[in-house]
Design a protein around this motif. Structure first.
Motif, PDB file in Angstrom:
ATOM      1  N   ILE A   3       0.842  -1.207   0.000  1.00 33.09           N
ATOM      2  CA  ILE A   3       0.000   0.000   0.000  1.00 33.09           C
ATOM      3  C   ILE A   3       0.873   1.251   0.000  1.00 33.09           C
ATOM      4  CG2 ILE A   3      -1.759   1.329   1.242  1.00 33.09           C
ATOM      5  CD1 ILE A   3      -2.974  -1.190   2.194  1.00 33.09           C
ATOM      6  N   SER A   4       1.908   1.242   0.855  1.00 31.54           N
ATOM      7  CA  SER A   4       2.738   2.454   0.860  1.00 31.54           C
ATOM      8  C   SER A   4       3.549   2.558  -0.428  1.00 31.54           C
ATOM      9  CB  SER A   4       3.620   2.531   2.102  1.00 31.54           C
ATOM     10  OG  SER A   4       4.170   1.290   2.415  1.00 31.54           O
ATOM     11  N   GLY A   5       3.839   1.420  -1.056  1.00 33.28           N
ATOM     12  CA  GLY A   5       4.508   1.463  -2.365  1.00 33.28           C
ATOM     13  C   GLY A   5       3.643   2.127  -3.415  1.00 33.28           C
ATOM     14  N   VAL A   6       2.353   1.753  -3.437  1.00 34.54           N
ATOM     15  CA  VAL A   6       1.441   2.330  -4.425  1.00 34.54           C
ATOM     16  C   VAL A   6       1.240   3.830  -4.167  1.00 34.54           C
ATOM     17  CG1 VAL A   6      -0.944   2.344  -5.250  1.00 34.54           C
ATOM     18  CG2 VAL A   6       0.244   0.170  -4.922  1.00 34.54           C
ATOM     19  N   ILE A   7       0.956   4.167  -2.891  1.00 35.11           N
ATOM     20  CA  ILE A   7       0.743   5.589  -2.573  1.00 35.11           C
ATOM     21  C   ILE A   7       2.035   6.379  -2.829  1.00 35.11           C
ATOM     22  CG2 ILE A   7       0.129   7.242  -0.762  1.00 35.11           C
ATOM     23  CD1 ILE A   7      -1.502   5.065   0.574  1.00 35.11           C
TER      24      ILE A   7
ATOM     25  N   VAL B  65      13.301  17.344   3.103  1.00 36.13           N
ATOM     26  CA  VAL B  65      12.925  16.998   4.472  1.00 36.13           C
ATOM     27  C   VAL B  65      12.770  15.483   4.628  1.00 36.13           C
ATOM     28  CG1 VAL B  65      11.089  17.156   6.192  1.00 36.13           C
ATOM     29  CG2 VAL B  65      11.879  19.221   5.000  1.00 36.13           C
ATOM     30  N   PHE B  66      11.957  14.878   3.760  1.00 33.16           N
ATOM     31  CA  PHE B  66      11.652  13.463   3.970  1.00 33.16           C
ATOM     32  C   PHE B  66      12.797  12.533   3.596  1.00 33.16           C
ATOM     33  CE2 PHE B  66       7.388  15.041   4.463  1.00 33.16           C
ATOM     34  CZ  PHE B  66       6.895  14.211   5.451  1.00 33.16           C
ATOM     35  N   ARG B  67      13.703  13.020   2.748  1.00 32.43           N
ATOM     36  CA  ARG B  67      14.865  12.192   2.441  1.00 32.43           C
ATOM     37  C   ARG B  67      15.936  12.353   3.505  1.00 32.43           C
ATOM     38  NH1 ARG B  67      17.574  12.424  -3.322  1.00 32.43           N
ATOM     39  NH2 ARG B  67      17.878  14.535  -2.543  1.00 32.43           N
TER      40      ARG B  67
ATOM     41  N   LEU C  32       5.352   5.626   5.879  1.00 35.91           N
ATOM     42  CA  LEU C  32       6.148   4.923   4.859  1.00 35.91           C
ATOM     43  C   LEU C  32       5.890   5.513   3.475  1.00 35.91           C
ATOM     44  CD1 LEU C  32       5.697   1.199   5.999  1.00 35.91           C
ATOM     45  CD2 LEU C  32       7.824   2.518   6.060  1.00 35.91           C
ATOM     46  N   SER C  33       4.608   5.843   3.191  1.00 33.23           N
ATOM     47  CA  SER C  33       4.255   6.403   1.884  1.00 33.23           C
ATOM     48  C   SER C  33       4.944   7.745   1.678  1.00 33.23           C
ATOM     49  CB  SER C  33       2.744   6.608   1.762  1.00 33.23           C
ATOM     50  OG  SER C  33       2.064   5.412   2.011  1.00 33.23           O
ATOM     51  N   LEU C  34       4.867   8.603   2.691  1.00 35.65           N
ATOM     52  CA  LEU C  34       5.439   9.941   2.571  1.00 35.65           C
ATOM     53  C   LEU C  34       6.954   9.872   2.354  1.00 35.65           C
ATOM     54  CD1 LEU C  34       3.434  11.823   5.353  1.00 35.65           C
ATOM     55  CD2 LEU C  34       3.124  11.952   2.873  1.00 35.65           C
ATOM     56  N   MET C  35       7.596   8.947   3.072  1.00 39.52           N
ATOM     57  CA  MET C  35       9.043   8.810   2.922  1.00 39.52           C
ATOM     58  C   MET C  35       9.415   8.285   1.547  1.00 39.52           C
ATOM     59  SD  MET C  35      10.775   7.260   6.283  1.00 39.52           S
ATOM     60  CE  MET C  35       9.649   5.887   6.311  1.00 39.52           C
ATOM     61  N   SER C  36       8.733   7.205   1.146  1.00 37.54           N
ATOM     62  CA  SER C  36       9.128   6.607  -0.129  1.00 37.54           C
ATOM     63  C   SER C  36       8.795   7.549  -1.281  1.00 37.54           C
ATOM     64  CB  SER C  36       8.473   5.235  -0.326  1.00 37.54           C
ATOM     65  OG  SER C  36       7.080   5.357  -0.272  1.00 37.54           O
TER      66      SER C  36
ATOM     67  N   ASN D 262      14.218  -1.225  -6.652  1.00 34.39           N
ATOM     68  CA  ASN D 262      15.117  -1.120  -5.493  1.00 34.39           C
ATOM     69  C   ASN D 262      14.441  -0.375  -4.351  1.00 34.39           C
ATOM     70  OD1 ASN D 262      17.439  -2.505  -6.163  1.00 34.39           O
ATOM     71  ND2 ASN D 262      18.242  -0.800  -7.364  1.00 34.39           N
ATOM     72  N   GLN D 263      13.675   0.651  -4.705  1.00 31.65           N
ATOM     73  CA  GLN D 263      12.983   1.423  -3.687  1.00 31.65           C
ATOM     74  C   GLN D 263      11.926   0.564  -2.993  1.00 31.65           C
ATOM     75  OE1 GLN D 263      14.293   4.332  -2.953  1.00 31.65           O
ATOM     76  NE2 GLN D 263      12.918   4.221  -1.190  1.00 31.65           N
ATOM     77  N   PHE D 264      11.270  -0.319  -3.763  1.00 28.70           N
ATOM     78  CA  PHE D 264      10.282  -1.219  -3.150  1.00 28.70           C
ATOM     79  C   PHE D 264      10.962  -2.181  -2.183  1.00 28.70           C
ATOM     80  CE2 PHE D 264       7.541  -0.639  -7.153  1.00 28.70           C
ATOM     81  CZ  PHE D 264       6.960   0.489  -6.595  1.00 28.70           C
ATOM     82  N   ILE D 265      12.165  -2.613  -2.546  1.00 26.10           N
ATOM     83  CA  ILE D 265      12.910  -3.501  -1.646  1.00 26.10           C
ATOM     84  C   ILE D 265      13.205  -2.775  -0.337  1.00 26.10           C
ATOM     85  CG2 ILE D 265      15.126  -4.691  -1.312  1.00 26.10           C
ATOM     86  CD1 ILE D 265      15.102  -5.288  -4.331  1.00 26.10           C
ATOM     87  N   ALA D 266      13.643  -1.536  -0.461  1.00 29.26           N
ATOM     88  CA  ALA D 266      13.928  -0.746   0.743  1.00 29.26           C
ATOM     89  C   ALA D 266      12.668  -0.589   1.592  1.00 29.26           C
ATOM     90  CB  ALA D 266      14.480   0.626   0.345  1.00 29.26           C
ATOM     91  N   LEU D 267      11.540  -0.432   0.903  1.00 29.58           N
ATOM     92  CA  LEU D 267      10.274  -0.230   1.592  1.00 29.58           C
ATOM     93  C   LEU D 267       9.881  -1.474   2.395  1.00 29.58           C
ATOM     94  CD1 LEU D 267       8.204   1.932   1.926  1.00 29.58           C
ATOM     95  CD2 LEU D 267       7.166   1.232  -0.227  1.00 29.58           C
ATOM     96  N   ILE D 268      10.106  -2.642   1.816  1.00 35.15           N
ATOM     97  CA  ILE D 268       9.791  -3.888   2.533  1.00 35.15           C
ATOM     98  C   ILE D 268      10.590  -3.942   3.832  1.00 35.15           C
ATOM     99  CG2 ILE D 268      10.122  -6.401   2.482  1.00 35.15           C
ATOM    100  CD1 ILE D 268       9.469  -6.294  -0.504  1.00 35.15           C
TER     101      ILE D 268
END
Lengths: 254, 245
Positions: free
Chosen positions: A38-42, A71-73, A109-113, A165-171
């Motif tokens: 969900i946070s990946g999609v958002i 900020v978020f990065r 998680l969504s805001l960060m990614s 790669n970003q999705f991997i980090a998100l997991i």
């Protein structure tokens, strides 16, 4: 040999692993996947908005995207999750009656990614040759349609590996929502491993969680490599002699 | 009898600056319906910029652009560009789409054709440039000359009233130039109104009806090919011709 036995006992206590497996499958795995997906999609949708703002001709939009991304990065993930979860959680609870911290975890998680994905999309879109936009506009498309139909699809295609790669980090980062204090049914892989470790005084619960994480991330890593190879060499440059050139335009005196 | 519904294009006193660089300094260009005007001149003389101003990819700061005698500066620029086809030095085909899709995109989205209609029209246009058999190939698998002919087909599919060619053969290997120039010559003979920015003096001399020589943002000389190539009046044109011929 004592040390080896001690290590094996600490990390690979099969009894502990066996006990924790059912709840890993039934609770942890689905929760981790739901959090990450969900946070990946958002994050992807929001990231696209940020990327388009970042390349916009409107300076306010560019500036807003810049500040957001910086900020978020720039913040540690655990801090963002805690601040959003603990800071906004009570407000959301009051407004909606939802007391679970789960949605707040997804939001953080969504805001960060989104910040990372926005930068990935922006670099991809900006790497598309300017001639593509010009040619599309020359056909009679407006700026928005040209971006949507021609420029953005090409840019996104180029950054697919970075996106995965970003999705991997998100997991992996989804493990940090445990800091918000999840209810029993909301626990993800890490929390379940941690609970098992606390209960048994043995680290094998963490090892079980690690195996699940690897089972999710390693296939994705190879998927990235596969996309990367395909993007690199998927379209071989097979040029043919210009045999028809002679047929057209006969009679021209050039 | 013309194969095309072509228009007359006039640019009047066009001025444009990029910062302090005054790129176009009062350009006048008149291209009569069904004729070909070639624009020649050294690099950086403003030729390519002039094309982009005339289809309003870049808006002029001063001056007027008329199509069939009517000013188009107040029109929607997107609609103006649908009436003017443009072919680029670097082809600019869409690499993520097939050859046929490169052509059908605008037909479907801007002309509202169905998928089948657009495909049929695309194949007809590809047939005209001798590349119907490449309809389902990707641009990357075509030679430069083939890519440029697809780009021409893509522009022609929109049934433009005027065609712009921006150094359309400059990026091609020498052996591929001829095929593209021949196609352009066919269009000219077919009655298309064309503005051709080119370094191909042979084309300029033999195919075009008028030649305009630009240097440093102004029109230095213009007239018939005969006049400019055999009796250049200015030192600048004489110098340019002796450099390129």
């Amino acid at each position: 040999m004592d040390y080896l036995n001690q290590l094996a006992e600490t990390f690979l206590n099969w009894k502990v692993i066996g006990e924790v497996l059912p709840s890993m499958f039934a609770v942890g795995l689905p929760n981790t996947i739901v959090l990450a997906a969900i946070s990946g999609v958002i994050g992807t949708l929001l990231g696209m908005v940020l990327a388009l703002m970042g390349i916009s001709r409107n300076p306010v939009a560019r500036w807003a995207a810049r500040v957001y991304t910086d900020v978020f990065r720039g913040l540690p993930a655990v801090l963002t999750i805690l601040v959003i979860g603990l800071g906004f959680g009570p407000i959301v609870r009051e407004l909606t009656g939802i007391s679970s911290p789960y949605p707040m975890g997804i939001a953080a998680l969504s805001l960060m990614s989104a910040a990372y994905i926005g930068e990935i999309f922006r670099s991809g879109i900006q790497s598309v040759d300017k001639g593509q936009l010009e040619a599309t506009r020359a056909l009679g498309f407006g700026y928005g349609a040209s971006m949507r139909l021609v420029v953005v699809p090409q840019g996104v295609r180029r950054v697919l590996p970075a996106l995965v790669n970003q999705f991997i980090a998100l997991i992996k980062e989804s493990s940090l929502v445990f800091t918000l204090g999840l209810m029993s049914s909301e626990r993800e892989l890490f929390q379940i491993g941690q609970d098992a470790a606390a209960r048994s005084g043995n680290l094998s619960g963490y090892v079980a969680a690690a195996i699940f994480y690897l089972a999710l991330t390693i296939p994705l890593t190879h998927f990235v490599n596969w996309i990367d190879r395909r993007l690199r060499s998927g379209r071989p440059e097979k040029k043919e002699p210009d045999e028809v050139a002679a047929v057209v335009g006969k009679g021209a005196h050039v | 009898m013309s194969e095309f519904v072509s228009g007359t294009l006039t640019a009047k006193n066009i001025h444009l600056s990029f910062g302090s660089n005054h790129v176009l300094r009062g350009i006048d260009l008149h291209v009569e319906k069904g004729t070909t005007a070639s624009v020649i001149g050294p690099s950086g003389s403003g030729k390519s910029t002039l094309l982009r101003v005339m289809n309003r990819l870049i808006e002029p700061e001063q001056g007027d652009i008329l199509l069939d005698g009517r000013s188009v500066l107040k029109d929607n620029p997107d609609e103006l560009r649908r009436r003017i086809g443009m072919v680029f030095q670097q082809f600019n085909l869409f690499p993520h789409k097939t050859v046929a899709e490169n052509i059908t995109l605008a037909l479907r989205k801007l002309r509202g054709m169905s998928k089948e209609q657009a495909r049929e029209e695309a194949l007809a246009q590809l047939d005209l440039v001798g590349l119907k058999h490449k309809a389902d190939a990707r641009p990357a698998n075509l030679s430069g000359g083939q890519q440029q002919r697809v780009a021409i087909a893509r522009a022609l599919a929109m049934k433009p009233e005027v065609m712009f060619f921006d150094e359309a053969t400059s990026a091609l290997d020498p052996e591929l130039v001829k095929g593209v120039l021949a196609l352009m010559a066919d269009l000219a003979k077919g009655g298309m109104t064309m503005v051709v920015v080119t370094h191909e003096m042979g084309f300029s001399r033999n195919v075009s009806d008028t030649v305009t020589f630009m240097d440093a943002g102004i029109v230095v000389e213009s007239g018939s090919p005969e006049q400019l190539f055999t009796e250049p009046r200015t030192e600048r044109l004489k110098g340019f011709l002796s450099d390129v011929l």
